[in-house]
Scaffold this motif. Structure first.
Motif, PDB file in Angstrom:
ATOM      1  N   MET A  19      93.898 -15.818  26.083  1.00 40.93           N
ATOM      2  CA  MET A  19      94.991 -15.849  26.849  1.00 40.93           C
ATOM      3  C   MET A  19      95.687 -14.378  27.047  1.00 40.93           C
ATOM      4  O   MET A  19      96.012 -13.086  25.595  1.00 40.93           O
ATOM      5  N   ALA A  20      96.344 -13.955  27.967  1.00 40.45           N
ATOM      6  CA  ALA A  20      97.076 -12.787  27.750  1.00 40.45           C
ATOM      7  C   ALA A  20      98.150 -12.315  26.865  1.00 40.45           C
ATOM      8  O   ALA A  20      99.051 -13.650  26.295  1.00 40.45           O
ATOM      9  N   ASP A  21      98.490 -11.461  26.579  1.00 35.55           N
ATOM     10  CA  ASP A  21      99.665 -11.318  26.142  1.00 35.55           C
ATOM     11  C   ASP A  21     100.750 -12.130  26.464  1.00 35.55           C
ATOM     12  O   ASP A  21     101.247 -11.882  27.686  1.00 35.55           O
ATOM     13  N   SER A  22     101.762 -12.236  25.438  1.00 34.11           N
ATOM     14  CA  SER A  22     102.942 -12.911  25.745  1.00 34.11           C
ATOM     15  C   SER A  22     104.026 -11.989  25.649  1.00 34.11           C
ATOM     16  O   SER A  22     104.458 -11.363  24.617  1.00 34.11           O
ATOM     17  N   HIS A  23     104.974 -12.047  26.839  1.00 36.16           N
ATOM     18  CA  HIS A  23     107.245 -11.439  25.820  1.00 36.16           C
ATOM     19  C   HIS A  23     108.445 -11.854  26.581  1.00 36.16           C
ATOM     20  O   HIS A  23     107.751 -13.363  27.103  1.00 36.16           O
ATOM     21  N   LYS A  24     108.851 -11.592  25.570  1.00 35.48           N
ATOM     22  CA  LYS A  24     110.282 -12.482  25.626  1.00 35.48           C
ATOM     23  C   LYS A  24     111.085 -11.572  27.118  1.00 35.48           C
ATOM     24  O   LYS A  24     111.160 -11.019  27.213  1.00 35.48           O
ATOM     25  N   ILE A  25     111.906 -12.659  28.147  1.00 38.54           N
ATOM     26  CA  ILE A  25     112.590 -12.244  28.910  1.00 38.54           C
ATOM     27  C   ILE A  25     113.716 -12.589  28.879  1.00 38.54           C
ATOM     28  O   ILE A  25     114.172 -13.979  28.420  1.00 38.54           O
ATOM     29  N   SER A  26     115.078 -11.594  28.796  1.00 36.77           N
ATOM     30  CA  SER A  26     116.277 -12.197  27.918  1.00 36.77           C
ATOM     31  C   SER A  26     117.619 -12.576  29.849  1.00 36.77           C
ATOM     32  O   SER A  26     117.005 -10.609  30.444  1.00 36.77           O
ATOM     33  N   PHE A  27     117.699 -13.188  30.609  1.00 36.61           N
ATOM     34  CA  PHE A  27     118.439 -13.148  31.333  1.00 36.61           C
ATOM     35  C   PHE A  27     119.609 -12.578  30.828  1.00 36.61           C
ATOM     36  O   PHE A  27     120.642 -13.260  31.076  1.00 36.61           O
ATOM     37  N   GLU A  28     120.587 -12.217  32.018  1.00 33.37           N
ATOM     38  CA  GLU A  28     121.845 -11.555  32.172  1.00 33.37           C
ATOM     39  C   GLU A  28     122.715 -11.637  33.442  1.00 33.37           C
ATOM     40  O   GLU A  28     122.030 -11.439  34.254  1.00 33.37           O
ATOM     41  N   PRO A  29     123.346 -11.963  33.333  1.00 31.26           N
ATOM     42  CA  PRO A  29     124.770 -12.436  32.813  1.00 31.26           C
ATOM     43  C   PRO A  29     125.015 -13.925  32.542  1.00 31.26           C
ATOM     44  O   PRO A  29     125.320 -14.507  31.782  1.00 31.26           O
ATOM     45  N   VAL A  30     123.710 -15.074  31.931  1.00 35.86           N
ATOM     46  CA  VAL A  30     123.593 -16.267  32.355  1.00 35.86           C
ATOM     47  C   VAL A  30     122.734 -16.357  30.499  1.00 35.86           C
ATOM     48  O   VAL A  30     122.467 -17.740  30.274  1.00 35.86           O
ATOM     49  N   ASN A  31     122.811 -15.934  30.255  1.00 43.40           N
ATOM     50  CA  ASN A  31     122.439 -15.997  27.973  1.00 43.40           C
ATOM     51  C   ASN A  31     121.128 -16.775  28.431  1.00 43.40           C
ATOM     52  O   ASN A  31     121.602 -17.549  27.414  1.00 43.40           O
ATOM     53  N   LEU A  32     119.923 -16.458  29.356  1.00 48.90           N
ATOM     54  CA  LEU A  32     118.819 -16.861  28.655  1.00 48.90           C
ATOM     55  C   LEU A  32     118.058 -16.822  28.201  1.00 48.90           C
ATOM     56  O   LEU A  32     117.938 -15.423  29.080  1.00 48.90           O
ATOM     57  N   GLU A  33     116.891 -16.961  27.950  1.00 47.71           N
ATOM     58  CA  GLU A  33     115.801 -16.377  27.249  1.00 47.71           C
ATOM     59  C   GLU A  33     114.335 -17.169  27.558  1.00 47.71           C
ATOM     60  O   GLU A  33     114.855 -18.577  27.201  1.00 47.71           O
ATOM     61  N   MET A  34     113.207 -16.862  27.819  1.00 45.10           N
ATOM     62  CA  MET A  34     112.041 -17.922  28.218  1.00 45.10           C
ATOM     63  C   MET A  34     111.118 -16.510  27.877  1.00 45.10           C
ATOM     64  O   MET A  34     111.052 -15.207  28.025  1.00 45.10           O
ATOM     65  N   ASP A  35     109.931 -17.191  27.508  1.00 44.18           N
ATOM     66  CA  ASP A  35     108.471 -16.325  27.446  1.00 44.18           C
ATOM     67  C   ASP A  35     107.988 -15.686  28.502  1.00 44.18           C
ATOM     68  O   ASP A  35     107.793 -16.920  29.493  1.00 44.18           O
ATOM     69  N   VAL A  36     107.145 -14.768  29.262  1.00 47.20           N
ATOM     70  CA  VAL A  36     106.255 -14.879  30.187  1.00 47.20           C
ATOM     71  C   VAL A  36     105.185 -13.738  29.849  1.00 47.20           C
ATOM     72  O   VAL A  36     105.136 -12.981  29.279  1.00 47.20           O
ATOM     73  N   HIS A  37     103.955 -14.306  30.381  1.00 49.28           N
ATOM     74  CA  HIS A  37     102.768 -14.070  29.632  1.00 49.28           C
ATOM     75  C   HIS A  37     102.380 -12.664  31.045  1.00 49.28           C
ATOM     76  O   HIS A  37     102.902 -13.452  31.977  1.00 49.28           O
ATOM     77  N   GLU A  38     101.711 -12.120  30.706  1.00 53.48           N
ATOM     78  CA  GLU A  38     101.310 -11.166  31.433  1.00 53.48           C
ATOM     79  C   GLU A  38     100.599 -11.199  33.020  1.00 53.48           C
ATOM     80  O   GLU A  38     100.415 -10.210  33.920  1.00 53.48           O
ATOM     81  N   ASP A  39     100.293 -12.675  32.706  1.00 52.00           N
ATOM     82  CA  ASP A  39      99.055 -13.056  34.329  1.00 52.00           C
ATOM     83  C   ASP A  39     100.475 -13.683  35.110  1.00 52.00           C
ATOM     84  O   ASP A  39      99.079 -13.671  35.850  1.00 52.00           O
TER      85      ASP A  39
END
Length: 347
Positions: free
Chosen positions: A1-21
């Motif tokens: 499983m590829a490493d996962s990171h957190k993405i924060s979107f502005e200016p809408v205050n949303l977050e999600m995780d994304v895999h490197e692949d």
């Protein structure tokens, strides 16, 4: 499983995780976040955003969509971006009503119910969903149709609406040597199965908006506009509508009778067939025909186009010419809607 990171979107205050692949746009689809997008191939700039913090790398994108100077400043195309750390991204183009209200991406198994030529190079392909039994989408969106026996797909807009629950229609332009085009020349028969994935795209009628609607189309770009017109007719939408359709000759026109019939249920509807090569040929007397490029005809008739919402779909040169016209006419960018396709990559 590829490493996962957190993405924060502005200016809408949303977050999600994304895999490197996986690219960031696909990760957003996975989370049910409907980010603005167009071609999903790194060739348009609909998903262009700005990296406020974090490590992001892009691959296989066009410098016309995001040039080197923009990349150096921190701009990225989310459809071609992979995150290698937690990141904060500023969305430059978004619709708050659709961010969490988009239709989830579906994988649908379908069966061919009709393959009908409409003109010398445009075919109507009708599919009925098998599993699941209904394909959910918004009028004006598109889907990926998978080429059997390969890992390739081509993207086409739906011409139908959600009221056609048992059938989905695509209007497809055939290109010489095209892989999907070859299927439409006798290799795809009624009863065959096709898989599709979607829906994608932001070419949708914005609920609650009241400005008059101007549609500019050409070739297979008839499909999403026809979907919008069918939807507006069925929903008894009262916004005034004009539809300018560009073709080479009268032989390249189709669905004229249905367009005229739909117009009877719309407010202040006008349809103009714009013929770039010849105005000769058989066209119903009720259809207005003008000679010239579609953008030239629009310029002649729409002096107040800045006070409308404009929906564009057609060959890339037509879309580019229309965008130039709208820019010179000072049409606000948030009143212009289009999905960018590239050809013959999608043939």
């Amino acid at each position: 499983m590829a490493d996962s990171h957190k993405i924060s979107f502005e200016p809408v205050n949303l977050e999600m995780d994304v895999h490197e692949d996986e690219n960031i746009l696909d990760a957003a689809f996975r989370h049910g976040i409907h980010l603005m997008h167009g071609c999903r191939e790194g060739r348009c700039s609909a998903c262009k955003s700005y990296v406020l913090d974090g490590e992001i790398q892009m691959e296989n994108y066009s410098t016309f969509a995001c040039n080197d100077a923009e990349v150096d400043e921190g701009f990225v195309l989310l459809c071609r971006s992979h995150a290698f750390s937690d990141c904060t991204i500023e969305l430059l183009n978004f619709d708050e009503d659709e961010l969490l209200g988009g239709v989830p991406i579906q994988d649908v198994r379908t069966r061919v119910v009709a393959v009908d030529p409409m003109t010398r190079d445009i075919v109507s392909l009708r599919l009925t969903p098998i599993e699941p039994e209904k394909f959910e989408f918004k009028p004006g969106q598109y889907a990926d149709l998978h080429i059997p026996g390969t890992e390739e797909h081509r993207s086409f807009s739906m011409a139908t609406t959600q009221s056609n629950t048992d059938e989905v229609e695509f209007l497809i332009k055939k290109y010489p040597g095209g892989k999907f085009s070859a299927l439409l020349d006798g290799r795809l028969a009624v009863g065959d199965e096709l898989s599709l994935t979607g829906p994608y795209g932001s070419f949708t009628l914005k609920e609650g908006h009241v400005l008059p609607v101007v549609c500019i189309g050409g070739g297979a770009g008839m499909a999403p506009i026809l979907s919008l017109l069918r939807h507006m007719n069925q929903s008894e939408n009262t916004r005034p509508v004009r539809f300018y359709y560009g073709a080479r000759t009268a032989d390249d026109l189709f669905y004229l009778d249905e367009i005229q019939q739909l117009g009877k249920g719309l407010t202040d509807f006008r349809f103009v067939a714009c013929l770039s090569e010849s105005a000769d040929g058989s066209v119903p007397g009720s259809v207005t025909v003008e000679q010239g490029m579609v953008t030239d005809v629009v310029a002649r008739h729409e002096a107040a186009i800045g006070k409308t919402e404009v929906y564009l779909c057609g060959p890339p040169p037509m879309v580019d010419a229309a965008l130039a016209l709208l820019d010179s006419s000072s049409v606000p960018k948030d009143q212009i809607f289009y999905d960018s396709f590239t050809s013959p990559l999608f043939s």
